[in-house]
Design a protein around this motif. Structure first.
Motif, PDB file in Angstrom:
ATOM      1  N   LEU A 139      47.708  35.177  42.696  1.00 29.08           N
ATOM      2  CA  LEU A 139      46.516  35.802  42.697  1.00 29.08           C
ATOM      3  C   LEU A 139      46.358  36.327  44.136  1.00 29.08           C
ATOM      4  O   LEU A 139      46.674  35.663  45.052  1.00 29.08           O
ATOM      5  N   PHE A 140      46.200  37.782  44.233  1.00 27.52           N
ATOM      6  CA  PHE A 140      45.685  38.258  45.524  1.00 27.52           C
ATOM      7  C   PHE A 140      44.134  38.878  45.294  1.00 27.52           C
ATOM      8  O   PHE A 140      43.889  38.562  44.146  1.00 27.52           O
ATOM      9  N   GLN A 141      43.802  39.384  46.338  1.00 26.90           N
ATOM     10  CA  GLN A 141      42.325  39.966  46.192  1.00 26.90           C
ATOM     11  C   GLN A 141      42.752  41.327  45.145  1.00 26.90           C
ATOM     12  O   GLN A 141      43.178  42.318  45.602  1.00 26.90           O
ATOM     13  N   GLN A 142      41.854  41.193  44.343  1.00 26.70           N
ATOM     14  CA  GLN A 142      41.822  42.273  43.230  1.00 26.70           C
ATOM     15  C   GLN A 142      43.409  42.641  42.651  1.00 26.70           C
ATOM     16  O   GLN A 142      43.553  43.775  42.149  1.00 26.70           O
ATOM     17  N   THR A 165      41.858  32.158  33.907  1.00 31.81           N
ATOM     18  CA  THR A 165      40.457  32.318  33.537  1.00 31.81           C
ATOM     19  C   THR A 165      39.727  31.180  32.891  1.00 31.81           C
ATOM     20  O   THR A 165      38.335  31.255  32.897  1.00 31.81           O
ATOM     21  N   LYS A 166      40.314  30.163  32.641  1.00 35.32           N
ATOM     22  CA  LYS A 166      39.607  28.936  31.929  1.00 35.32           C
ATOM     23  C   LYS A 166      39.568  28.004  33.013  1.00 35.32           C
ATOM     24  O   LYS A 166      38.634  27.019  32.608  1.00 35.32           O
ATOM     25  N   ALA A 185      35.651  35.743  42.076  1.00 31.36           N
ATOM     26  CA  ALA A 185      35.772  37.163  41.924  1.00 31.36           C
ATOM     27  C   ALA A 185      37.009  37.721  41.323  1.00 31.36           C
ATOM     28  O   ALA A 185      36.965  38.631  40.373  1.00 31.36           O
ATOM     29  N   GLU A 186      38.069  36.935  41.336  1.00 36.61           N
ATOM     30  CA  GLU A 186      39.260  37.310  40.819  1.00 36.61           C
ATOM     31  C   GLU A 186      39.303  37.134  39.083  1.00 36.61           C
ATOM     32  O   GLU A 186      39.816  37.922  38.655  1.00 36.61           O
ATOM     33  N   GLN A 187      38.555  35.969  38.601  1.00 35.06           N
ATOM     34  CA  GLN A 187      38.150  35.897  37.248  1.00 35.06           C
ATOM     35  C   GLN A 187      37.690  37.356  36.769  1.00 35.06           C
ATOM     36  O   GLN A 187      37.570  37.432  35.419  1.00 35.06           O
ATOM     37  N   LYS A 188      36.802  37.837  37.436  1.00 34.65           N
ATOM     38  CA  LYS A 188      36.447  39.178  36.997  1.00 34.65           C
ATOM     39  C   LYS A 188      37.099  40.154  36.438  1.00 34.65           C
ATOM     40  O   LYS A 188      37.036  41.222  35.670  1.00 34.65           O
TER      41      LYS A 188
END
Length: 201
Positions: A139-142, A165-166, A185-188
């Motif tokens: 995962l990265f920013q966005q 996501t969980k 933020a990343e889950q969005k």
């Protein structure tokens, strides 16, 4: 926890030093990381790899030799450390501890959890210490890691994103490239990336 970060090499791969209770953990020592590491540790105890790509493990051997440290690496990526699959001339290194899947370890009294999120690589993992994630190239920013490299898997990436996501609770994320973010933020935006990956498999 005190966290130091320095981008390394042509891909600006983030090398981290996480200091907990006076103990320094070196995370993803990339290209030419040795001098920076030596200048920023006082009590180093281990090298931790999020995954096996060359830009994250390039200085494994140099740091290990200089500081006499064990290397912890996800088992499914260990072959990359010795075999240089991208033919970049990566100095070979050899893990002392192979992490299998989701596994928690204790190093000199500090609890560290590896969360297995394959897709970018077979062993791609997040290193969790307290409320912090060192997310490597998952995962990265966005954004997320690529899933079109040799040994990558879109199917695995899809499952890993759904798994992420969980996850309950929030974590500060320090990625392998770019700026920090948070899990909330990343889950969005993960649903967007799930759709992007799904279109390719």
């Amino acid at each position: 926890m005190q966290i130091k970060m320095q981008p390394m090499g042509p891909y600006q791969t983030n090398c981290y030093i996480a200091t907990i209770e006076g103990k320094d953990f070196i995370i993803d020592p990339g290209v030419d990381a040795l001098d920076w590491v030596l200048n920023n540790v006082t009590h180093p105890v281990a090298i931790l790899n999020t995954h096996g790509h060359f830009d994250h493990v390039w200085s494994n051997a140099a740091v290990q030799k200089a500081l006499n440290l064990p290397i912890y690496c996800p088992k499914d990526d260990a072959f990359m450390l010795a075999n240089d699959p991208f033919s970049q001339g990566t100095p070979p290194s050899h893990p002392d501890v192979l992490i299998q899947g989701d596994e928690a370890v204790e190093i000199e009294g500090v609890k560290i959890k590896f969360r297995h999120f394959p897709g970018h690589t077979p062993g791609c993992s997040v290193i969790e210490i307290g409320n912090v994630w060192f997310s490597g190239d998952f995962l990265f920013q966005q954004s997320i890691g690529r899933w079109d490299f040799p040994n990558s898997s879109g199917e695995d990436m899809l499952k890993s994103l759904e798994k992420a996501t969980k996850v309950q609770g929030d974590f500060t994320i320090y990625p392998g490239h770019g700026m920090s973010t948070t899990l909330k933020a990343e889950q969005k935006v993960i649903p967007f990336w799930i759709e992007q990956v799904r279109r390719t498999i």
